[in-house]
Design an enzyme around this catalytic site. Structure first.
Site: not given
Ligand code: PEP
Ligand code: MG
Length: 584
Positions: A188, A429, A453, A500
């Site tokens: 992140h 995910e 994920d 996403c």
């Molecule tokens: C993902 O897991 O692809 C996602 C968009 O959520 P995050 O990256 O916040 O876990």
């Molecule tokens: Mg995620």
């Protein structure tokens, strides 16, 4: 000196090094603890208290007109001066306890008392106490306060690893680049750096020991090269890269405001991933909406939980910025690499496999309830859609939906406005829910694929750990094979499906995903122009052929080669090249 790493957020920048190591109380040792005499121990405690007080005073002065922060700092100052706490700490020290233990145990006793009440405000006071306690313990250890929220101009942060909460609160005006030894491409911190447009190079082995505060550093976050106190030849190499990057940036801008329509007329939705600061400055004009609002960033890097009013105002602000366009609010996905200090959650051995996202919300129902109320109230102000992270089963989904229904009922009774038809969806995910696509597509209003994920869980490779980056393969044929039936199920049920995760902002991956039937991609703002450039220079028929080829491939390498062929031809087609080429 030239070092190599992995480009994580593109850009070319120069600045001065600031070595950064987040402070952690774990493993701390206190010289004051080995003092023999009670009076000396008391003196050490007094000094720590005076140092903590001076820090708070300085911070208050820096905050200036920010009334919210000043009020918090004032509350912390009063806690430090609290006579009852102070007397308890002194008594514990004089009865023979080590100063660090006397401080920690006394504060913990008061925190426990507060936590036994159900009142949200009192619980917030517990968070303040925790904060004051750790400040005091840090001062007792003689360690300075560290924060990235106020930096000198042109600072390059060099760290072993950065927490997302550090990155979320970083001084975006003065940061030039981030260089770390650790971190994964879908961590992140990296995702935030990309959305804030901060050049970042990760996996630079040894840089934390090789660089010194104040060194000049040139970062080439396109090729992944980093130059410390560069020689003349290295300067020239870096300048060349800088010029190329700036030229490419100009050609990208050509597409930024265009609609994403394939050469055979299929409209692709291009949406934004927003989190924290990026939400307040997002430009709505060039995109079709917000495909992922990472709401957990409201909880990171702060000492108090955001209350219902604060969340409501934030969500409403985003909706008003995007007017009629859809905004998908993902309920808080705390856990994994996103640890919220204000919650003081217990440490888990495998946080990515632990009580994360929806699982934590089911555990902390008060917290979830507050967020759902704020979100539903905001739904009266735009096209808000609610999405749940970390859904592993139909039970998870149904339970979350039920909680939303209960909050709707509550708001109805209170005569508060909300959209009763607000669409509810899930993130795909966790592989188990991808395999239940048919059933979930029948029940949910929409879904969005979290490839970060999904890849981590499918390939059993931690997205944060550079040691297993080799095994974290988003382009592995298995990823596309898992997603093919998901796309088919959502198409059969006529329900929207987007992407996403970071693959949704990668034109080569998105090309194959378009071929699987996906029509909506959400990404950080700097990725928008490149995505539109790809879409506008390809046909759906070609994308379909690419999807078939990647699903039939046997290794990630094969998939990358297949997609590279398509990308090469797309590059030749773009008007800035003035050429045309055929793919099929
Ligand atoms: C993902 O897991 O692809 C996602 C968009 O959520 P995050 O990256 O916040 O876990
Ligand atoms: Mg995620």
């Amino acid at each position: 000196m030239k070092l190599s790493g992995i480009s994580a957020s593109p850009g070319v920048a120069m600045g001065r090094v600031l070595l950064y190591e987040p402070y952690s109380i774990t493993n701390e040792t206190w010289a004051a603890d080995s003092l023999e005499c009670g009076e000396e121990k008391l003196h050490a405690y007094e000094q720590a208290k005076a140092a903590a007080m001076a820090e708070l005073k300085n911070s208050s002065e820096r905050c200036g007109i920010n009334e919210g922060n000043t009020a918090i700092l004032e509350a912390h100052r009063l806690l430090l001066e609290d006579v009852a706490i102070d007397e308890d700490i002194r008594a514990a020290i004089m009865s023979g306890q080590k100063p660090s233990e006397a401080i920690a145990a006394t504060y913990q006793r008061y925190i426990d008392l507060l936590l036994h009440t159900d009142d949200g405000l009192t619980q917030e006071r517990a968070a303040d106490m925790r904060d004051v306690c750790s400040r005091l313990l840090r001062c007792l250890a003689g360690k300075p306060e560290k924060s990235l929220s106020s930096l000198p101009n042109h600072t390059v942060i060099v760290a072993k690893e950065l927490n997302p909460s550090d990155t979320a609160t970083i001084d975006r005006e003065h940061i030039a680049a981030i260089v770390t030894e650790e971190g994964g491409l879908t961590s992140h911190t990296v995702i935030l750096a990309r959305s804030y447009n901060i050049p970042a190079v990760i996996g630079v082995t040894g840089i934390f020991t090789l660089a010194t505060d104040g060194d000049e550093l040139l970062a080439d976050a396109v090729t992944g090269q980093v130059y410390i106190n560069p020689a003349q030849a290295e300067r020239v190499e870096w300048s060349r890269s800088m010029e190329q990057f700036q030229a490419a940036q100009q050609s990208r801008n050509h597409y930024y405001r265009k609609d994403a329509v394939t050469m055979d007329g299929v409209r692709i939705l291009v949406e934004l991933n927003l989190s924290g600061g990026s939400a307040q400055q997002a430009e709505a004009g060039a995109v079709d909406g917000v495909g992922l609002l990472r709401s957990e960033f409201l909880y990171l890097g702060r000492h108090r939980l955001p209350d219902e009013e604060e969340q409501f105002a934030f969500y409403r602000g985003v909706l008003e910025r995007f007017t009629e366009k859809p905004v998908i609010l993902r309920t808080m996905d705390i856990g994994g690499d996103k640890q919220a200090e204000c919650l003081s959650l217990p440490k888990e051995d495998n946080p990515f496999l632990g009580k994360r996202g929806l699982r934590l919300c089911f555990d902390k129902t008060d917290l979830f309830h507050t967020q759902l109320r704020a979100a539903l109230r905001a739904s009266a102000y735009g096209d808000l859609r609610l999405m749940f992270p970390m859904v592993g089963s139909l039970d998870d989904w149904r339970k979350a939906r039920q909680l939303v229904c209960e909050v709707m009922e509550e708001l109805r009774m209170q005569k508060l406005a909300f959209n009763p038809a607000m669409p509810l969806g899930i993130m795909i995910e966790i592989p188990s829910i991808a395999l239940m696509a048919e059933e979930i597509a029948a029940e949910a209003d929409f879904a969005s694929i979290g490839t970060n994920d999904l890849c981590q869980y499918l390939m059993a490779a931690d997205r944060m750990n550079p040691g297993v980056a080799l095994y974290h393969q988003p382009f592995h044929p298995a990823v596309f094979r898992v997603l093919r039936p998901v796309a088919q199920a959502f198409a059969r049920h006529g329900k929207p499906l987007g992407v996403c995760g970071e693959m949704g902002g990668d034109p080569a991956a998105a090309l194959a995903l378009m071929g699987l039937g996906i029509r909506c991609f959400s990404m950080c703002a700097p990725a928008v122009a490149d995505m539109k450039r790809m879409v506008c220079n390809v046909t759906i028929k070609e994308a379909g052929a690419a999807a078939e080829a990647v699903c039939a491939a046997r290794t990630e390498d094969e998939v990358k080669k297949i997609l590279a062929q398509y990308t090469d031809v797309i590059n030749l087609r773009t008007p800035e090249r003035g050429k045309h080429a055929a793919l099929l």
